[in-house]
Design an enzyme around this catalytic site. Structure first.
Site, PDB file in Angstrom:
ATOM      1  N   GLU A 320       0.827  -1.211   0.000  1.00 15.62           N
ATOM      2  CA  GLU A 320       0.000   0.000   0.000  1.00 15.62           C
ATOM      3  C   GLU A 320       0.857   1.256   0.000  1.00 15.62           C
ATOM      4  O   GLU A 320       0.500   2.256  -0.629  1.00 15.62           O
ATOM      5  CB  GLU A 320      -0.954  -0.011   1.196  1.00 15.62           C
ATOM      6  CG  GLU A 320      -1.841  -1.240   1.293  1.00 15.62           C
ATOM      7  CD  GLU A 320      -2.615  -1.550   0.022  1.00 15.62           C
ATOM      8  OE1 GLU A 320      -2.912  -0.624  -0.750  1.00 15.62           O
ATOM      9  OE2 GLU A 320      -2.928  -2.728  -0.212  1.00 15.62           O
ATOM     10  N   GLU A 342      -1.836  -2.350  -9.990  1.00 15.51           N
ATOM     11  CA  GLU A 342      -1.795  -3.499  -9.088  1.00 15.51           C
ATOM     12  C   GLU A 342      -0.706  -4.504  -9.455  1.00 15.51           C
ATOM     13  O   GLU A 342       0.025  -4.982  -8.592  1.00 15.51           O
ATOM     14  CB  GLU A 342      -3.157  -4.180  -9.022  1.00 15.51           C
ATOM     15  CG  GLU A 342      -4.251  -3.319  -8.409  1.00 15.51           C
ATOM     16  CD  GLU A 342      -3.964  -2.889  -6.983  1.00 15.51           C
ATOM     17  OE1 GLU A 342      -3.029  -3.412  -6.351  1.00 15.51           O
ATOM     18  OE2 GLU A 342      -4.687  -2.003  -6.486  1.00 15.51           O
TER      19      GLU A 342
END
Length: 879
Positions: A320, A342
């Site tokens: 993150e 991602e």
């Protein structure tokens, strides 16, 4: 609680006489139809009057016509279940609007306006956990992918970037902490209420918006960036959880430093906040400057968290944080580009974890995950490219293909370029697209220019679904080694014909006669077939192929078991050694599952295992990987129509055989590892790993002895890894030891939600013959709830991985999961839809079970008022 079940007729088919008609198919959205939004939104001002039952949101958005888009006077603002209180344009009440479904349409006459919208939302009723919702008295948000439209009307798409100023006001006693993106610029009090204003200077899409309000405390720290800037760090949790946050903080600081050193990325705000939330659909969310995490990926101490939990926290914290650049500063143009952020960020967190721990073990772990979840997706009805061409519900595309295969595709670019040229390519990408909403093509183009690669054919990896299968023929002639390779990617839904893709393969030749290790070289198969001269052939050569798992492919090759056994004992590449062991075991298990004996294969495996157990040249972390047998999901991928029961029986039979043959070395290994005192270094972690693995093999051969050993390990454990490892073995065995330790575990940890999740999961994933009945009973347990995704996953995801339970010949396991989906869908559609792929694998299962799985999918499809999430997954699984 009792999960609702659909009444059935005597023949087992659902009774549909009174059922409402199935919902109309939601519209399909295509990548080719992308158009820039007609209006830019340079600034957004949000004012929240906070309340658990009701929150009022005042949004003031500055809009201007977008010169890059076709002109359109209509401003379309997305909404979902909102109560519109008032609407004003340029300070005056505005009645010239219309509703199109959930969307608010405003016709604007000029080129630039300020639109003010007041909405009301009800966080306590928001069981979907998307938008603004309540979690145990706290308010928090989750906006990716399309949750912001549940807060206010807005152009909720990733290419609309805006700067955000957020003001929150609420009662001090209920919400003493008020957090949002960016830096806090003002705060104050007004009697029993207080307020705070936050400003994020970096333009971002609405999916990165975040807000948290609640009774929290923080572990605080500081970080000095590579240019000397001081950053305040804080991890916010409930007071009782504060002692378990130190590992997460250390992981954050390591990730910040690593990203500077390896990718040159420096943090860009004065504060970085993390908040741990107990009710969360995903693992974590990278909201700019305010990451919101599932408590599972923040809280840890040796008493309550396993070594795997510690590694998971470190990896997710890093993932993150790394999004701050690969996802936030450079975001996605549209949701078809999801792997842009991602896949790239998964690769970055994998490389980080390799550097922080054991590179070899981390690589094997990542490949094992890919093969167990992504390969089955690639070969099933839900197969899709890492850059899909269409979708009906974007939440269904947060998949192993987008994440894990996306990471492997970018890793191949790194393999082709080398680390230094790959860094040059990423530097160019960040510099060229900073502050923009970019595409996968933008990333590939930057890699071509920055790293000096020709990626024209490589782009096929982005557009084609499926796992390439590479056929290998290896021969020696006239003293030279020759490698003949051919590739084929099987047909997938919507893509019957595939083109060849470039496949980088790291290879080496070993001399078995002299036990000499050959030099590694990289070859690239970029045609349908090609031949490679590997040079002079050593004596009795052994081919080490796809070393380091240099490409995400399935290899098809006839290999002598003796050669595999040699590689399993001697290959210098850790992954290739692991792969040889896996191949040796797979061949044996498939033969046994089809009714053969294969005693020679069992002998070779036992010999290889004995070598692993006694090899002083490898550490225990790696030894543990070599002791792991292939999982059932991977075994099922090796055959066209799998019989899960036969595979399970064969696997358990091999475990028992190894436990008998290697009884003494396994016991010695367990005893040696048990003497290692608790520590968090690699040596102690490795000892804990092999200790429980040895116990599982002993249990398969001698359950009574294993029960006694496991009970002793449990009773003497001073950490969760040892305690859970012992309980994992005990849950699969009948007897008083099992009952007593399960009761002790529950009593000891009943106030800790994350550990009670483990209690549910251990029982639901056990080898116990009554596991199906146990899961039904656990669903009625007072601590079970459908409202918490962690608890649902702990029980039912764990059960869905049990071949003897989920794949019970009666079909009751399939019905159990279908009942769950139907009960959960109205409460939390996103979580419910995640369970559909388990049933969607029916085409790859033997006919009797396949019919039962399909029947449950048809029952779900016929249910009224299915969510878009579940409807899409079910209809694709049946089509």
């Amino acid at each position: 609680m009792d999960i609702a079940r659909t009444p059935a007729t005597p023949d087992g088919n659902p009774e549909m006489a009174d059922a409402a008609p199935a919902p109309a198919a939601p519209p399909e959205i295509y990548r080719k139809d992308y158009r820039p939004f007609a209006w830019a939104v340079p600034a957004t001002h949000l004012d929240f009057a906070l309340g658990l039952e009701e929150t009022e949101v005042t949004a003031k958005i500055e809009v201007a016509r977008n010169p890059a888009a076709a002109p359109d006077p209509v401003l379309r603002l997305n909404g979902d279940g909102l109560e519109l209180v008032s609407l004003a344009v340029d300070g005056a009440p505005f009645d010239g609007h219309a509703m199109d479904g959930n969307d608010l349409l405003i016709t604007l006459p000029g080129n630039q306006h300020r639109v003010t919208i007041v909405t009301r939302v009800k966080p306590a009723e928001n069981s979907q956990l998307m938008g603004l919702y309540a979690s145990n008295g706290m308010l928090c948000t989750q906006c990716e992918a399309e949750g912001f439209r549940r807060i206010t009307f807005f152009p909720d798409r990733p290419d609309v970037l805006s700067t955000y100023t957020v003001r929150m006001k609420g009662p001090k006693d209920r919400f003493p902490v008020l957090l949002s993106n960016g830096d806090r610029v003002r705060a104050g009090e007004d009697g029993a209420t207080h307020w705070a204003e936050w400003h994020d200077p970096w333009p971002k899409p609405s999916y990165l918006f975040a807000l948290v309000a609640g009774d929290l405390v923080a572990l605080e720290d500081r970080f000095t960036t590579m240019t000397g800037r001081d950053v305040s760090l804080a991890i916010w949790v409930r007071a009782d959880d504060l002692p378990r946050t130190r590992h997460a903080m250390e992981a954050l600081k390591k990730a910040m430093r690593w990203d500077e050193e390896v990718f040159g990325r420096e943090y860009d705000l004065g504060v970085f906040n993390i908040v741990a939330v107990g009710d969360f659909n995903m693992g974590a969310m990278e909201n700019k400057g305010l990451n919101i995490f599932n408590t599972k990926y923040v809280l840890a101490d040796p008493e309550t968290a396993t070594d795997g939990d510690y590694d998971g926290i470190e990896g997710v914290i890093a993932h993150e944080y790394f999004h701050n650049w690969s996802g936030n500063r450079v975001t996605c143009r549209d949701w078809f580009q999801l792997s842009l952020k991602e896949g790239f960020t998964v690769l970055r967190d994998q490389l980080f974890s390799q550097d922080m721990n054991s590179p070899a073990v981390k690589r094997i772990e990542d490949v094992r995950v890919l093969r167990s979840v992504q390969f089955p997706e690639d070969s099933g009805p839900l197969a899709h490219p890492i850059r899909p061409e269409s979708f009906r519900e974007i939440s269904n595309f947060y998949t192993p293909t987008v994440y894990n295969k996306g990471a492997e595709v970018i890793r191949m670019m790194r393999t082709l370029a080398g680390p230094e040229r790959f860094r040059a390519g990423t530097d160019l990408y960040f510099a060229r697209h900073d502050g923009e909403a970019a595409t996968c093509e933008d990333f590939v183009a930057a890699m071509e220019e920055g790293a000096g690669l020709d990626l024209a054919r490589f782009r096929r990896w982005y557009s084609q679904a499926g796992t390439p299968r590479v056929r290998v023929e290896f021969a020696v002639a006239d003293g030279r080694a020759r490698l003949d390779l051919s590739q084929e990617t099987p047909a997938t839904p919507g893509q019957p014909v595939k083109e060849p893709v470039p496949i980088p393969l790291a290879v080496a030749l070993h001399d078995r006669e002299r036990n000499a290790l050959g030099e590694e070289r990289l070859i690239v198969l970029d045609e349908a077939s090609a031949s490679f001269d590997l040079g002079p052939a050593p004596q009795r050569p052994a081919l080490s192929l796809n070393r380091g798992f240099s490409a995400p492919i399935a290899v098809e090759r006839e290999v002598d078991p003796e050669e595999l056994a040699y590689l399993a004992r001697h290959d210098d590449d850790p992954f290739a050694r692991y792969e040889a062991m896996q191949d040796l075991v797979v061949a044996h298990l498939l033969a046994r599952a089809m009714g053969g004996e294969d005693a020679a294969g069992e002998d070779a495996i036992a010999e290889a295992f004995a070598s692993v157990l006694g090899d002083p040249g490898i550490d225990d972390l790696m030894r543990g990987e070599l002791m792991l047998l292939p999982g059932i999901a991977y075994l099922m991928e090796q055959v066209l129509l799998a019989d899960p029961g036969a595979l399970f029986t064969a696997r358990e039979g091999l475990k028992a055989a190894l436990g008998r043959r290697l009884s003494q070395p396994l016991a010695s290994l367990h005893a040696r590892a048990s003497d290692v005192p608790f520590a968090m270094d690699a040596s102690a972690k490795g000892a804990r790993k092999v200790k429980s693995l040895a116990l599982t093999l002993i249990a398969a051969a001698d359950p009574a002895r294993a029960a006694e050993m496991a009970a002793t390990q449990y009773d003497g454990a001073d950490n969760m890894t040892d305690r859970q490892g012992a309980l994992m073995v005990l849950t699969g065995l009948p007897g008083a030891e099992r009952t007593a330790r399960l009761l002790d575990f529950y009593t000891r940890f009943r106030t800790n939600a994350l550990v009670i999740d483990k209690w549910f999961s251990l029982q639901a994933s056990s080898l116990h013959p009554q596991v199906l009945a146990h899961v039904r009973a656990l669903a009625d347990h007072p601590d079970f709830t459908l409202k918490n995704p962690n608890r649902v996953r702990a029980l039912y995801m764990a059960f869905a991985g049990t071949p003897q339970g989920f794949h019970a010949p009666s079909g009751e396991g399939y019905r159990l999961i279908a009942d769950l989906i139907l009960a959960l869908d109205p409460l939390n559609a996103q979580t419910a839809a995640r369970f559909v792929p388990m049933l969607g694998r029916w085409r790859r299962i033997e006919p009797a079970r396949a019919a039962l799985m399909r029947g449950q999918l048809e029952r779900i499809a016929a249910a009224p008022r299915l969510s878009r999430d579940t409807y899409e997954q079910v209809t694709r699984s049946l089509s």
